[in-house]
Scaffold this motif. Sequence first.
Motif, PDB file in Angstrom:
ATOM      1  N   GLY A 231       0.826  -1.203   0.000  1.00  0.00           N
ATOM      2  CA  GLY A 231       0.000   0.000   0.000  1.00  0.00           C
ATOM      3  C   GLY A 231       0.860   1.253   0.000  1.00  0.00           C
ATOM      4  N   GLN A 232       0.288   2.369   0.426  1.00  0.00           N
ATOM      5  CA  GLN A 232       1.008   3.639   0.435  1.00  0.00           C
ATOM      6  C   GLN A 232       2.233   3.544   1.345  1.00  0.00           C
ATOM      7  OE1 GLN A 232      -1.388   7.327   0.572  1.00  0.00           O
ATOM      8  NE2 GLN A 232      -3.189   6.010   0.583  1.00  0.00           N
ATOM      9  N   GLN A 233       3.313   4.201   0.928  1.00  0.00           N
ATOM     10  CA  GLN A 233       4.600   4.036   1.602  1.00  0.00           C
ATOM     11  C   GLN A 233       5.025   5.236   2.442  1.00  0.00           C
ATOM     12  OE1 GLN A 233       6.587   1.047   1.398  1.00  0.00           O
ATOM     13  NE2 GLN A 233       4.612   0.326   0.616  1.00  0.00           N
ATOM     14  N   GLY A 234       4.123   6.154   2.737  1.00  0.00           N
ATOM     15  CA  GLY A 234       4.464   7.278   3.593  1.00  0.00           C
ATOM     16  C   GLY A 234       4.957   6.819   4.951  1.00  0.00           C
ATOM     17  N   SER A 235       5.900   7.567   5.529  1.00  0.00           N
ATOM     18  CA  SER A 235       6.522   7.134   6.781  1.00  0.00           C
ATOM     19  C   SER A 235       5.600   7.235   7.982  1.00  0.00           C
ATOM     20  CB  SER A 235       7.791   7.959   7.053  1.00  0.00           C
ATOM     21  OG  SER A 235       7.498   9.346   7.111  1.00  0.00           O
ATOM     22  N   GLY A 236       4.417   7.825   7.804  1.00  0.00           N
ATOM     23  CA  GLY A 236       3.465   7.882   8.898  1.00  0.00           C
ATOM     24  C   GLY A 236       2.308   6.921   8.730  1.00  0.00           C
ATOM     25  N   ILE A 237       2.342   6.081   7.677  1.00  0.00           N
ATOM     26  CA  ILE A 237       1.218   5.193   7.363  1.00  0.00           C
ATOM     27  C   ILE A 237       1.481   3.805   7.937  1.00  0.00           C
ATOM     28  CG2 ILE A 237      -0.181   4.197   5.513  1.00  0.00           C
ATOM     29  CD1 ILE A 237       0.581   6.606   3.786  1.00  0.00           C
ATOM     30  N   LEU A 238       0.931   3.543   9.116  1.00  0.00           N
ATOM     31  CA  LEU A 238       1.161   2.260   9.784  1.00  0.00           C
ATOM     32  C   LEU A 238       0.319   1.133   9.191  1.00  0.00           C
ATOM     33  CD1 LEU A 238       1.509   2.920  13.631  1.00  0.00           C
ATOM     34  CD2 LEU A 238       3.114   1.706  12.147  1.00  0.00           C
ATOM     35  N   SER A 239      -0.798   1.478   8.529  1.00  0.00           N
ATOM     36  CA  SER A 239      -1.663   0.421   8.004  1.00  0.00           C
ATOM     37  C   SER A 239      -0.930  -0.455   6.993  1.00  0.00           C
ATOM     38  CB  SER A 239      -2.920   1.020   7.369  1.00  0.00           C
ATOM     39  OG  SER A 239      -2.583   1.913   6.322  1.00  0.00           O
ATOM     40  N   SER A 240      -0.074   0.157   6.155  1.00  0.00           N
ATOM     41  CA  SER A 240       0.664  -0.646   5.165  1.00  0.00           C
ATOM     42  C   SER A 240       1.769  -1.457   5.826  1.00  0.00           C
ATOM     43  CB  SER A 240       1.240   0.250   4.061  1.00  0.00           C
ATOM     44  OG  SER A 240       2.079   1.256   4.592  1.00  0.00           O
ATOM     45  N   MET A 241       2.228  -1.031   7.009  1.00  0.00           N
ATOM     46  CA  MET A 241       3.184  -1.830   7.776  1.00  0.00           C
ATOM     47  C   MET A 241       2.476  -3.039   8.380  1.00  0.00           C
ATOM     48  SD  MET A 241       6.436  -1.715   8.457  1.00  0.00           S
ATOM     49  CE  MET A 241       7.773  -1.964   9.607  1.00  0.00           C
ATOM     50  N   SER A 242       1.247  -2.830   8.837  1.00  0.00           N
ATOM     51  CA  SER A 242       0.475  -3.917   9.419  1.00  0.00           C
ATOM     52  C   SER A 242       0.124  -4.981   8.380  1.00  0.00           C
ATOM     53  CB  SER A 242      -0.814  -3.349  10.039  1.00  0.00           C
ATOM     54  OG  SER A 242      -1.623  -4.379  10.545  1.00  0.00           O
ATOM     55  N   LYS A 243      -0.129  -4.560   7.150  1.00  0.00           N
ATOM     56  CA  LYS A 243      -0.482  -5.498   6.082  1.00  0.00           C
ATOM     57  C   LYS A 243       0.731  -6.238   5.528  1.00  0.00           C
ATOM     58  CE  LYS A 243      -4.312  -2.537   4.609  1.00  0.00           C
ATOM     59  NZ  LYS A 243      -4.783  -1.582   3.559  1.00  0.00           N
ATOM     60  N   ALA A 244       1.933  -5.701   5.758  1.00  0.00           N
ATOM     61  CA  ALA A 244       3.154  -6.264   5.162  1.00  0.00           C
ATOM     62  C   ALA A 244       3.609  -7.524   5.889  1.00  0.00           C
ATOM     63  CB  ALA A 244       4.269  -5.222   5.180  1.00  0.00           C
ATOM     64  N   ASN A 245       4.213  -8.440   5.129  1.00  0.00           N
ATOM     65  CA  ASN A 245       4.888  -9.588   5.739  1.00  0.00           C
ATOM     66  C   ASN A 245       6.365  -9.627   5.365  1.00  0.00           C
ATOM     67  OD1 ASN A 245       4.816 -10.460   3.085  1.00  0.00           O
ATOM     68  ND2 ASN A 245       3.428 -12.188   3.448  1.00  0.00           N
ATOM     69  N   CYS A 246       6.826  -8.559   4.672  1.00  0.00           N
ATOM     70  CA  CYS A 246       8.240  -8.468   4.314  1.00  0.00           C
ATOM     71  C   CYS A 246       8.593  -7.018   4.040  1.00  0.00           C
ATOM     72  CB  CYS A 246       8.554  -9.329   3.083  1.00  0.00           C
ATOM     73  SG  CYS A 246       7.830  -8.708   1.540  1.00  0.00           S
ATOM     74  N   LEU A 247       9.887  -6.749   3.954  1.00  0.00           N
ATOM     75  CA  LEU A 247      10.375  -5.449   3.502  1.00  0.00           C
ATOM     76  C   LEU A 247      11.092  -5.648   2.173  1.00  0.00           C
ATOM     77  CD1 LEU A 247      11.844  -3.888   6.788  1.00  0.00           C
ATOM     78  CD2 LEU A 247       9.708  -3.275   5.643  1.00  0.00           C
ATOM     79  N   ILE A 248      10.762  -4.822   1.198  1.00  0.00           N
ATOM     80  CA  ILE A 248      11.456  -4.833  -0.088  1.00  0.00           C
ATOM     81  C   ILE A 248      12.663  -3.908   0.050  1.00  0.00           C
ATOM     82  CG2 ILE A 248      11.284  -4.362  -2.556  1.00  0.00           C
ATOM     83  CD1 ILE A 248       8.198  -4.688  -2.224  1.00  0.00           C
TER      84      ILE A 248
END
Length: 272
Positions: A231-248
């Motif tokens: 999802g969106q990659q802004g540094s304040g957007i935790l929702s896309s961190m919660s949905k992630a299972n890896c870091l590119i």
Amino acid sequence: MCIRDRDIRKKDVVLNKGTFLNPAELGLIASLGFSKIKVFKKIKVGFFSTGDEIVKAGEEIKSGQVYDSNHFTIHSMLKKLNVECIDLGVIPDNKIIIKNTLLNAAKQADVIVTSGGVSVGQADYMKEVLKDIGQVLFWKLSIKPGRPIAFGKIKKSNFFGLPGNPVSAMVTFYQIVQNAIKICMGLKNDGPIPLLKVECVESIFKKPGRTEFQRGVLFQSNGLWKVKTSGQQGSGILSSMSKANCLIVLDIDQKSIKVDDYVNIQLMEGLV
């Protein structure tokens, strides 16, 4: 149940110094008849958030304020490392209060972790205070998110000043702070976090100049592992961190990624 002769022989090293004791290691120790062993004492880590705009979860919020999510993410990440946590709460943007809090933390903790106050805004005092009462050993890294991270010393304590943006705080903790804390704990240094190379199913815009850690979703398609952003990659957007299972992981000199290009990833489960 005892160890078979073929498993461990006389004078074999069973566990090396600096080994974390997981269930298998504890079982191995018990199978040799040991009920007690000497281990490193848990290190103490003091942590707090800074910012006049920061409000504790559960309190009433006003216009221009934000809830302190960093308190919970940092505390949770520390707990996974099995350290003793010293929660110092939320500290306002006041140089005297920040200074006194850091000095108090240095009396108690082996490591101090803060979030916020390390950028270049008018109320970002952390670097200035650290320079006054200790040492600034580095400030800013060529990474995204998480560029304004600070590291230094306050008396005998190691200090890590993380950015205030929630995703930046998590990324810098995983990439920098976590391994440093493990070394302080006496664990052996296993080197960089392992990377896997997989096919990316979407384009990713990137400029050379900084290593980037994009939040991603690793999935299977026709028996092959592939990745896309979460999802969106802004540094304040935790929702896309919660949905992630890896870091590119995109290297410092890397340019934009095209569909079907192969990229390096770090599994989230491999980060802790």
